[in-house]
Design a protein around this motif. Sequence first.
Motif, PDB file in Angstrom:
ATOM      1  N   HIS A   1      -7.341  -6.788   8.460  1.00 14.93           N
ATOM      2  CA  HIS A   1      -6.043  -7.182   9.017  1.00 14.93           C
ATOM      3  C   HIS A   1      -6.163  -8.511   9.756  1.00 14.93           C
ATOM      4  O   HIS A   1      -5.359  -9.429   9.555  1.00 14.93           O
ATOM      5  N   HIS A   2      -7.176  -8.615  10.595  1.00 13.57           N
ATOM      6  CA  HIS A   2      -7.367  -9.849  11.373  1.00 13.57           C
ATOM      7  C   HIS A   2      -7.670 -11.029  10.463  1.00 13.57           C
ATOM      8  O   HIS A   2      -7.077 -12.106  10.605  1.00 13.57           O
TER       9      HIS A   2
ATOM     10  N   THR B   1       6.541  -0.684  12.636  1.00 18.22           N
ATOM     11  CA  THR B   1       5.260  -1.066  12.054  1.00 18.22           C
ATOM     12  C   THR B   1       4.502  -1.963  13.033  1.00 18.22           C
ATOM     13  O   THR B   1       4.981  -2.275  14.115  1.00 18.22           O
ATOM     14  N   GLY B   2       3.326  -2.398  12.621  1.00 24.75           N
ATOM     15  CA  GLY B   2       2.522  -3.315  13.424  1.00 24.75           C
ATOM     16  C   GLY B   2       1.171  -2.725  13.772  1.00 24.75           C
ATOM     17  O   GLY B   2       1.099  -1.705  14.484  1.00 24.75           O
TER      18      GLY B   2
ATOM     19  N   MET C   1       0.852  -1.191   0.000  1.00 32.34           N
ATOM     20  CA  MET C   1       0.000   0.000   0.000  1.00 32.34           C
ATOM     21  C   MET C   1       0.884   1.235   0.000  1.00 32.34           C
ATOM     22  O   MET C   1       1.464   1.597   0.998  1.00 32.34           O
ATOM     23  N   PRO C   2       1.048   1.870  -1.086  1.00 43.32           N
ATOM     24  CA  PRO C   2       2.000   2.952  -1.206  1.00 43.32           C
ATOM     25  C   PRO C   2       1.437   4.279  -0.782  1.00 43.32           C
ATOM     26  O   PRO C   2       0.262   4.447  -0.523  1.00 43.32           O
ATOM     27  N   ALA C   3       2.320   5.276  -0.734  1.00 45.47           N
ATOM     28  CA  ALA C   3       1.889   6.621  -0.412  1.00 45.47           C
ATOM     29  C   ALA C   3       1.462   7.383  -1.652  1.00 45.47           C
ATOM     30  O   ALA C   3       1.137   8.550  -1.578  1.00 45.47           O
ATOM     31  N   ILE C   4       1.504   6.753  -2.816  1.00 44.50           N
ATOM     32  CA  ILE C   4       0.957   7.344  -4.018  1.00 44.50           C
ATOM     33  C   ILE C   4      -0.024   6.368  -4.618  1.00 44.50           C
ATOM     34  O   ILE C   4      -0.096   5.221  -4.212  1.00 44.50           O
ATOM     35  N   SER C   5      -0.764   6.821  -5.595  1.00 46.94           N
ATOM     36  CA  SER C   5      -1.866   6.020  -6.126  1.00 46.94           C
ATOM     37  C   SER C   5      -1.411   4.688  -6.675  1.00 46.94           C
ATOM     38  O   SER C   5      -0.441   4.602  -7.413  1.00 46.94           O
ATOM     39  N   ARG C   6      -2.138   3.627  -6.319  1.00 50.11           N
ATOM     40  CA  ARG C   6      -1.880   2.326  -6.902  1.00 50.11           C
ATOM     41  C   ARG C   6      -2.382   2.272  -8.328  1.00 50.11           C
ATOM     42  O   ARG C   6      -2.242   1.272  -9.011  1.00 50.11           O
TER      43      ARG C   6
ATOM     44  N   ASP D   1      -1.935  -4.487   6.234  1.00 50.54           N
ATOM     45  CA  ASP D   1      -1.418  -3.736   7.381  1.00 50.54           C
ATOM     46  C   ASP D   1      -1.058  -2.317   6.945  1.00 50.54           C
ATOM     47  O   ASP D   1      -0.017  -2.096   6.321  1.00 50.54           O
ATOM     48  N   PRO D   2      -1.890  -1.338   7.267  1.00 46.69           N
ATOM     49  CA  PRO D   2      -1.617   0.034   6.854  1.00 46.69           C
ATOM     50  C   PRO D   2      -0.364   0.644   7.471  1.00 46.69           C
ATOM     51  O   PRO D   2       0.077   1.713   7.029  1.00 46.69           O
TER      52      PRO D   2
END
Length: 311
Positions: free
Chosen positions: A110-111, A150-151, A1-6, A118-119
Amino acid sequence: MPAISRRRFLSISAAAGVMGSLSGAAFAAQTQYPLQSWKGVAMGASASITLSHPNADRILERAQRELNRLENIFSLYRSNSTLSQLNASGMIDAPPFELLECLGICGRIHHASNGFFDPTVQPIWQLYAERYAKGHAPDPASIKQALSRTGWQNVMIAPDRISFRKPGMAITLNGIAQGYVADRIATFLRGEGLTNVLINTGEFAAIGGHPDNMPWAVSINTGSQIKKDAVMLRDNALATSLPNGTFFDQDGLIGHILNPRTGHPAKTRRDSISVTAPKAALADGLSTAMCLMNDAECEKLLTAFPSARLV
């Protein structure tokens, strides 16, 4: 999940105005009011809203204002957005309802995905982006250090405050926010009394079907190929993820979706993953998680969300 558009290299063509071989004039003849569309950019992706209504201009203008409000919550492109402020300070008081609701959906996925969704991978993504901008890959020690920040379990969510347990953490919602924003626009337009609308914010949400009593037909162009069979939407949503749609490196070898367990890019046989669900946020999050999962894991994930389908 990137910080720019997928969706940098993803072109999605909704057959709202080109379904079958009918022209726009033919559609106008079939509906009481001609289809009208707003087209622009939202959440870093090409966006559109297509509807038929006597006050379409006014409604589309109000929908644009709602889009702007939502971007002020979720966009990592805007330094003053709620999400950007959370990442900068590590906490935010009195968070907006929309952010709380979206994070709640994140927690469910996530679960159910055993942590593949995981964002909190944003520090790893930033590391890859910075190192490859300098022409080389991140070293194992740097990846390990980024992983330590992270986490999902380190994100504290309460109605009055969202905060991180560890300094240097950050989250990205680009694996789900496009879908969530589509859902919120759908809710807004339902409140305006609309019953036949197609919303595209990088992911699709359909209110009802096409005004000619057919479903909305959506075809997906991934850049390398166009899927011939359109996905038919009626009161449903569609999201597509491209494991190799955006790359960190100039050679196009290092994909943008990172494994939160290892800090390494996704390894997948799939060129694209499309999911339908009643809500675009759910479809978006599931399609993102599936980029990191094998067939058996994808099948198991879908059992937790019986209304979702792998297209």
